[in-house]
Design an enzyme around this catalytic site. Structure first.
Site, PDB file in Angstrom:
ATOM      1  N   GLU A 165       0.796  -1.227   0.000  1.00 50.97           N
ATOM      2  CA  GLU A 165       0.000   0.000   0.000  1.00 50.97           C
ATOM      3  C   GLU A 165       0.829   1.278   0.000  1.00 50.97           C
ATOM      4  O   GLU A 165       0.656   2.151   0.859  1.00 50.97           O
ATOM      5  CB  GLU A 165      -0.985  -0.033   1.191  1.00 50.97           C
ATOM      6  CG  GLU A 165      -1.888  -1.260   1.124  1.00 50.97           C
ATOM      7  CD  GLU A 165      -2.815  -1.418   2.335  1.00 50.97           C
ATOM      8  OE1 GLU A 165      -2.793  -0.540   3.219  1.00 50.97           O
ATOM      9  OE2 GLU A 165      -3.545  -2.423   2.378  1.00 50.97           O
ATOM     10  N   ASN A 206       2.232  -4.469  -3.472  1.00 52.25           N
ATOM     11  CA  ASN A 206       0.822  -4.867  -3.343  1.00 52.25           C
ATOM     12  C   ASN A 206      -0.001  -3.640  -2.956  1.00 52.25           C
ATOM     13  O   ASN A 206       0.429  -2.853  -2.109  1.00 52.25           O
ATOM     14  CB  ASN A 206       0.782  -5.921  -2.214  1.00 52.25           C
ATOM     15  CG  ASN A 206      -0.532  -6.648  -2.078  1.00 52.25           C
ATOM     16  OD1 ASN A 206      -1.070  -7.133  -3.071  1.00 52.25           O
ATOM     17  ND2 ASN A 206      -1.041  -6.752  -0.854  1.00 52.25           N
ATOM     18  N   HIS A 242     -10.159  -5.822  -2.744  1.00 55.77           N
ATOM     19  CA  HIS A 242     -11.226  -5.639  -1.741  1.00 55.77           C
ATOM     20  C   HIS A 242     -12.360  -4.858  -2.412  1.00 55.77           C
ATOM     21  O   HIS A 242     -12.357  -3.633  -2.432  1.00 55.77           O
ATOM     22  CB  HIS A 242     -10.689  -4.896  -0.513  1.00 55.77           C
ATOM     23  CG  HIS A 242      -9.676  -5.691   0.251  1.00 55.77           C
ATOM     24  ND1 HIS A 242     -10.012  -6.858   0.920  1.00 55.77           N
ATOM     25  CD2 HIS A 242      -8.347  -5.520   0.433  1.00 55.77           C
ATOM     26  CE1 HIS A 242      -8.921  -7.355   1.491  1.00 55.77           C
ATOM     27  NE2 HIS A 242      -7.899  -6.573   1.207  1.00 55.77           N
ATOM     28  N   GLU A 271      -5.978 -10.417  -2.300  1.00 51.26           N
ATOM     29  CA  GLU A 271      -6.794 -10.309  -1.078  1.00 51.26           C
ATOM     30  C   GLU A 271      -8.277 -10.199  -1.428  1.00 51.26           C
ATOM     31  O   GLU A 271      -9.013  -9.401  -0.849  1.00 51.26           O
ATOM     32  CB  GLU A 271      -6.372  -9.075  -0.251  1.00 51.26           C
ATOM     33  CG  GLU A 271      -4.903  -9.044   0.088  1.00 51.26           C
ATOM     34  CD  GLU A 271      -4.500  -7.872   0.986  1.00 51.26           C
ATOM     35  OE1 GLU A 271      -5.389  -7.191   1.541  1.00 51.26           O
ATOM     36  OE2 GLU A 271      -3.288  -7.650   1.127  1.00 51.26           O
ATOM     37  N   ASP A 273     -12.067 -10.075  -1.790  1.00 54.54           N
ATOM     38  CA  ASP A 273     -13.378 -10.263  -1.160  1.00 54.54           C
ATOM     39  C   ASP A 273     -14.330  -9.216  -1.726  1.00 54.54           C
ATOM     40  O   ASP A 273     -13.897  -8.241  -2.348  1.00 54.54           O
ATOM     41  CB  ASP A 273     -13.338 -10.269   0.378  1.00 54.54           C
ATOM     42  CG  ASP A 273     -12.665  -9.072   1.013  1.00 54.54           C
ATOM     43  OD1 ASP A 273     -12.515  -8.032   0.345  1.00 54.54           O
ATOM     44  OD2 ASP A 273     -12.294  -9.171   2.200  1.00 54.54           O
TER      45      ASP A 273
HETATM   46  O1  G2I Z   1      -7.665  -4.519   5.943  1.00 49.09           O
HETATM   47  C1  G2I Z   1      -7.728  -5.607   5.091  1.00 49.09           C
HETATM   48  C2  G2I Z   1      -6.403  -5.904   4.485  1.00 49.09           C
HETATM   49  C3  G2I Z   1      -5.989  -4.779   3.540  1.00 49.09           C
HETATM   50  N1  G2I Z   1      -4.742  -5.069   2.895  1.00 49.09           N
HETATM   51  C4  G2I Z   1      -3.646  -5.420   3.775  1.00 49.09           C
HETATM   52  C5  G2I Z   1      -4.039  -6.493   4.745  1.00 49.09           C
HETATM   53  O2  G2I Z   1      -2.982  -6.747   5.641  1.00 49.09           O
HETATM   54  C6  G2I Z   1      -5.282  -6.128   5.499  1.00 49.09           C
HETATM   55  O3  G2I Z   1      -5.554  -7.207   6.413  1.00 49.09           O
HETATM   56  C7  G2I Z   1      -6.203  -6.876   7.594  1.00 49.09           C
HETATM   57  C8  G2I Z   1      -6.406  -8.112   8.435  1.00 49.09           C
HETATM   58  O4  G2I Z   1      -7.207  -9.028   7.732  1.00 49.09           O
HETATM   59  C9  G2I Z   1      -7.103  -7.728   9.737  1.00 49.09           C
HETATM   60  O5  G2I Z   1      -7.200  -8.863  10.591  1.00 49.09           O
HETATM   61  O6  G2I Z   1      -5.429  -5.958   8.293  1.00 49.09           O
HETATM   62  C10 G2I Z   1      -6.112  -5.481   9.448  1.00 49.09           C
HETATM   63  C11 G2I Z   1      -5.330  -4.358  10.084  1.00 49.09           C
HETATM   64  O7  G2I Z   1      -5.019  -3.380   9.162  1.00 49.09           O
HETATM   65  C12 G2I Z   1      -6.340  -6.622  10.420  1.00 49.09           C
HETATM   66  O8  G2I Z   1      -7.106  -6.191  11.514  1.00 49.09           O
HETATM   67  C13 G2I Z   1      -6.476  -6.194  12.727  1.00 49.09           C
HETATM   68  C14 G2I Z   1      -7.351  -5.474  13.706  1.00 49.09           C
HETATM   69  O9  G2I Z   1      -7.539  -4.140  13.232  1.00 49.09           O
HETATM   70  C15 G2I Z   1      -6.701  -5.455  15.043  1.00 49.09           C
HETATM   71  O10 G2I Z   1      -7.564  -4.873  15.972  1.00 49.09           O
HETATM   72  C16 G2I Z   1      -6.346  -6.881  15.467  1.00 49.09           C
HETATM   73  O11 G2I Z   1      -5.605  -6.864  16.671  1.00 49.09           O
HETATM   74  O12 G2I Z   1      -6.237  -7.508  13.181  1.00 49.09           O
HETATM   75  C17 G2I Z   1      -5.522  -7.544  14.379  1.00 49.09           C
HETATM   76  C18 G2I Z   1      -5.158  -8.996  14.717  1.00 49.09           C
HETATM   77  O13 G2I Z   1      -6.314  -9.775  14.811  1.00 49.09           O
END
Ligand code: G2I
Length: 511
Positions: A165, A206, A242, A271, A273
């Site tokens: 990003e 990415n 996304h 990614e 969805d």
């Molecule tokens: O936001 C969707 C994706 C966008 N592109 C980059 C990816 O890395 C990103 O993934 C998401 C994860 O799927 C989430 O699971 O990234 C988020 C954070 O930017 C992740 O969320 C975080 C929560 O915000 C936190 O509160 C939590 O502690 O996940 C953490 C671990 O469960």
């Protein structure tokens, strides 16, 4: 390392679909039920096109055994959703932790899956100590982080999202501790450090909102064109995907992927969805299915699109409801791990059969049969059957029908049918004989067995169901030529007994 997983099935991966079909036919001739019995997975279907089909996952989800079973079988590639990010791998400067990431890479290895490492350099999920560094120390910290993390996973991770990003939506570079300290040069520096740490990994940049043509994808195109021209080690560009039904499908996705591929780079959907405003309804789910199909078609149309990763496969573990309150239902499987219409759309776009997943159950039942009737020439037929759930999710038995084919021989064409015994209770078992409109060899009638209610858990069997039928005139049969009958007196898989789930053939070969 190749991102295309070796097929775990009897038929080789990477073959054209026609050959895979021939292989399924050969399997059925060998007495093993055809493709309906062991449906090819999304990854197998993608592998027939030389691509992978993967899913993101996360450590807290893996103890969910039904979830993990599908993750391990349906997908050929895994991306850790969080556990290789900076805040997890280097929470304090110089203190590295690979425990969570190792769980994911071990899972992948155990299931013959490749890993996309995600992600080395990103402004988010970045521990506070990085932002607190003086600008003069950021490059060394970044390089060290990359060296340690990519070095640790050398040989385990097939491709890295080295930089994640880097752009704002208008195509300008995003401010981050890295950009602020080094300008856009941080990107080439990061790629070089990753190449030094793992020369065999494919190195990606990415981003999201770059799927279609537009200012942001133009900025990405300009950046990677320059990197390629300068000989910076970059292998591919990741398009997160996304999407949301309310924002429309990105314009010119295939053309966009193609222009990056034409630079000599791999492209991947990393990614995917497709979220929607809740509650979901049939129209939104149908639009969603179209978007998933469009993405698959765009990737299939571009030879250097190496694969597609969904950002987890089930609504049960989606990031969407947390990040976008009121939105969700973004994934291929619902919260009960049942495939949605989108799953069918992906399957058919990949060249597979429609498994009837749109609201139905995964096709994962098999029939077993034993001959419990020592008298093949008397006036009764007595099939003994069992159903076994070989899938990862429970199957609602009220949607299931089983057919056993036989010939009525001479006499009247009206029948009596009985359930003599079943551990489920015969009162829940329905049975009837129906005549075939076009009789086949060994089959002009079938006994159809159903279930008034009940659920068959993953891995479970119904136990024996003892059935019996006769003609109302009690005339004799000659069972020796009956299609579904075998002479084995102990239970064996019965490919000539068919199982239907929601009206779709889920097991066996019809006469
Ligand atoms: O936001 C969707 C994706 C966008 N592109 C980059 C990816 O890395 C990103 O993934 C998401 C994860 O799927 C989430 O699971 O990234 C988020 C954070 O930017 C992740 O969320 C975080 C929560 O915000 C936190 O509160 C939590 O502690 O996940 C953490 C671990 O469960």
């Amino acid at each position: 390392m190749s991102l295309v997983k070796r097929s775990t099935h009897g038929c080789p991966g990477g073959l054209p679909v026609l050959l895979l079909t021939a292989c399924a036919v050969a399997a059925s001739l060998a007495g093993v039920p055809a493709a309906a019995a062991e449906p090819s997975t999304l990854h197998d279907l993608a592998a027939a096109h030389g691509k992978y089909f993967g899913s993101a996952t996360d450590n807290p989800e893996l103890p969910d055994t039904a979830y993990a079973a599908t993750l391990g079988s349906e997908f050929g590639q895994i991306t850790p959703g969080n556990s290789m990010k900076w805040d997890t791998t280097e929470p304090q400067q110089g203190q590295f932790s690979f425990t969570k990431g190792d769980v994911i890479s071990d899972f992948a290895r155990d299931h013959g899956q490749t890993v996309r490492g995600h992600t080395l350099v990103w402004h988010s999920q970045l521990p506070g100590w990085v932002a607190a560094l003086p600008a003069s120390q950021v490059e060394a910290a970044m390089t060290n982080h990359i060296t340690e993390v990519a070095g640790h996973y050398r040989g385990e991770v097939a491709a890295w999202d080295v930089v994640n990003e880097p752009f704002n939506d208008d195509g300008t570079f995003r401010a981050s501790p890295f950009y602020n300290a080094m300008g856009s040069d941080y990107i080439a520096t990061a790629l070089r450090a990753a190449h030094a740490a793992d020369p065999d990994a494919k190195l990606y940049i990415n981003d999201y909102n770059t799927e279609g043509l537009g200012a942001k994808s133009d900025a990405m195109y300009d950046l990677v064109s320059e990197l390629v021209a300068e000989g910076v080690p970059i292998d591919g560009v990741g398009f997160q995907g996304h999407l949301a039904v309310q924002y429309g499908f990105p314009g010119g996705m295939q053309q966009n992927l193609k222009r990056f591929a034409d630079l000599g780079l791999d492209v991947a959907v990393t990614e995917l969805d497709v979220r929607m405003q809740l509650p979901a309804d049939a129209a939104k789910l149908a639009t969603q299915a179209t978007y998933y199909r469009n993405v698959v078609e765009a990737c299939l149309a571009v030879a250097r699109c190496v694969g597609i990763t969904v950002w987890d496969y089930t609504d049960k573990y989606s990031w969407v409801p947390d990040a976008f309150p009121g939105q969700g239902a973004a994934n291929l499987y619902d919260e009960n791990l049942r495939p949605k219409a989108s799953y069918d759309a992906v399957r058919t776009a990949l060249g597979g059969d429609d498994e009837g997943g749109g609201g139905g159950e995964p096709g994962a039942l098999k029939a077993r049969y034993r001959n419990s009737d020592p008298a093949p020439a008397d006036n009764q037929i007595k099939p003994a059957l069992q159903l076994v759930n070989t899938g990862a999710a429970a199957v609602d038995l009220s949607t299931v029908k089983v057919r056993y084919w036989f010939t009525g021989d001479n006499g009247v064409s009206s029948y009596g049918t009985w359930c003599d015994w079943s551990p489920l209770g015969c009162s829940t078992i329905t049975h009837r004989v129906a005549a075939m409109s076009s009789p086949k060899a060994g089959a002009d009638h079938y006994l159809e067995v159903g279930f008034g209610s009940g659920s068959l858990a993953a891995g479970s069997s119904t136990g024996e169901i003892q059935l019996r039928l006769s003609k109302t005139d009690w005339s004799n049969f000659d069972e020796t030529d009956d299609y579904s009958r075998t002479t084995g007196t102990s239970y064996a898989d019965a490919p000539k007994v068919a199982v239907y789930i929601g009206g779709e053939l889920a097991w066996g070969i019809e006469p």
